[in-house]
Design a protein around this motif. Structure first.
Motif, PDB file in Angstrom:
ATOM      1  N   TYR A  79      50.373  50.355  36.952  1.00 50.08           N
ATOM      2  CA  TYR A  79      50.266  51.443  37.925  1.00 50.08           C
ATOM      3  C   TYR A  79      51.109  52.614  37.441  1.00 50.08           C
ATOM      4  N   ALA A 142      48.195  45.580  46.785  1.00 50.86           N
ATOM      5  CA  ALA A 142      46.745  45.723  46.903  1.00 50.86           C
ATOM      6  C   ALA A 142      46.162  46.320  45.623  1.00 50.86           C
ATOM      7  N   ASP A 143      46.846  47.319  45.055  1.00 53.27           N
ATOM      8  CA  ASP A 143      46.373  47.916  43.799  1.00 53.27           C
ATOM      9  C   ASP A 143      46.377  46.890  42.670  1.00 53.27           C
ATOM     10  N   GLN A 146      43.527  44.498  42.902  1.00 53.32           N
ATOM     11  CA  GLN A 146      42.303  45.112  42.414  1.00 53.32           C
ATOM     12  C   GLN A 146      42.272  45.106  40.888  1.00 53.32           C
ATOM     13  N   GLU A 149      41.359  41.698  39.674  1.00 53.96           N
ATOM     14  CA  GLU A 149      39.917  41.489  39.833  1.00 53.96           C
ATOM     15  C   GLU A 149      39.146  42.180  38.717  1.00 53.96           C
ATOM     16  N   GLU A 150      39.563  43.413  38.393  1.00 50.16           N
ATOM     17  CA  GLU A 150      38.896  44.150  37.321  1.00 50.16           C
ATOM     18  C   GLU A 150      38.993  43.401  36.000  1.00 50.16           C
ATOM     19  N   ARG A 154      35.318  41.567  35.578  1.00 50.44           N
ATOM     20  CA  ARG A 154      34.413  42.584  35.057  1.00 50.44           C
ATOM     21  C   ARG A 154      34.541  42.676  33.550  1.00 50.44           C
ATOM     22  N   ARG A 159      34.169  48.175  32.670  1.00 51.45           N
ATOM     23  CA  ARG A 159      35.428  48.837  32.984  1.00 51.45           C
ATOM     24  C   ARG A 159      35.553  50.156  32.236  1.00 51.45           C
ATOM     25  N   LYS A 225      29.475  43.822  39.642  1.00 50.50           N
ATOM     26  CA  LYS A 225      30.498  43.996  40.675  1.00 50.50           C
ATOM     27  C   LYS A 225      30.220  43.052  41.826  1.00 50.50           C
TER      28      LYS A 225
END
Length: 228
Positions: A79, A142-143, A146, A149-150, A154, A159, A225
């Motif tokens: 981040y 939360a970020d 995510q 998950e990416e 994915r 991506r 997705k």
């Protein structure tokens, strides 16, 4: 680095972090008296893996990129911390009395205030400050979920397609910079970009990617997705 806070600095700090004005008068005074101001140039390492956490950073100007680095040299961006935001890893290290487990590097010239650990501990007794820390803590979690998950669910081409979108028609960026953003390596990203170009999705030039077919990239980014 300065250990004192001028009226101008205090005003800029509170403009970025309005919660500080909600502190009790004694707590606010102690925070400002204990503040360590730092002007840090772009590309400087603020902290690294296994380094002791010395305090809680408030970013007034600029940004800090936080990432996890592997022994191989590969890097996964976690981040960014911009003005008015907090660093979840600094928070967790201070609260858990642990060393850093990631790396923080300034992306641009950065002005920040470092709150010493002892003062941070005292400020956590102030409800507005505590609520502020834990609220942003929840947002960062939360970020990160995510991001997990990416990475886990994915494919890299999806991506990459998503990363290219929303940045304008022409991106002035190197393949290495894109690889860093994705936590991958330049060779793989270059191969994918070449494939995108062959499909007519993008046009490549030196340190430049031109988006030719935005709908095609959006379709690729959306593939799979929610499949997990």
């Amino acid at each position: 680095m300065s250990a004192s806070t001028s009226p101008t600095d205090a005003g800029r700090l509170e403009a970025r972090y309005p919660v500080l004005a909600e502190l009790s008068a004694p707590a606010r005074a102690r925070l400002l008296q204990s503040a360590h101001w730092m002007h840090v140039p772009a590309g400087a390492m603020l902290f690294d893996d296994r380094q002791a956490c010395e305090g809680f950073p408030f970013v007034v100007e600029g940004s800090v990129r936080v990432s996890k680095c592997a022994p191989s040299g590969r890097e996964l961006p976690l981040y960014r911390v911009g003005p008015g935001e907090t660093c979840i890893i600094s928070s967790s290290c201070l609260l858990g009395h642990e060393d850093y487990n990631a790396r923080g590097v300034t992306e641009s010239d950065t002005l920040l205030m470092l709150l010493p650990k002892a003062v941070f501990d005292d400020m956590m007794g102030e409800r507005p400050f505590r609520d502020f820390v834990f609220h942003l803590f929840a947002e960062r979690i939360a970020d990160l979920m995510q991001l997990i998950e990416e990475v886990a669910f994915r494919k890299l081409d999806q991506r990459l397609a998503a990363l290219l979108l929303g940045k304008g028609r022409v991106l002035h960026v190197t393949h290495q910079q894109l690889a860093d953003e994705l936590g991958s390596v330049r060779e793989i990203v270059s191969r994918l970009l070449k494939s995108f170009a062959e499909q007519g999705l993008v046009k490549l030039a030196r340190e430049q990617v031109e988006i030719i077919d935005p709908p095609g990239l959006r379709r690729m980014a959306a593939e799979g997705k929610g499949a997990a």
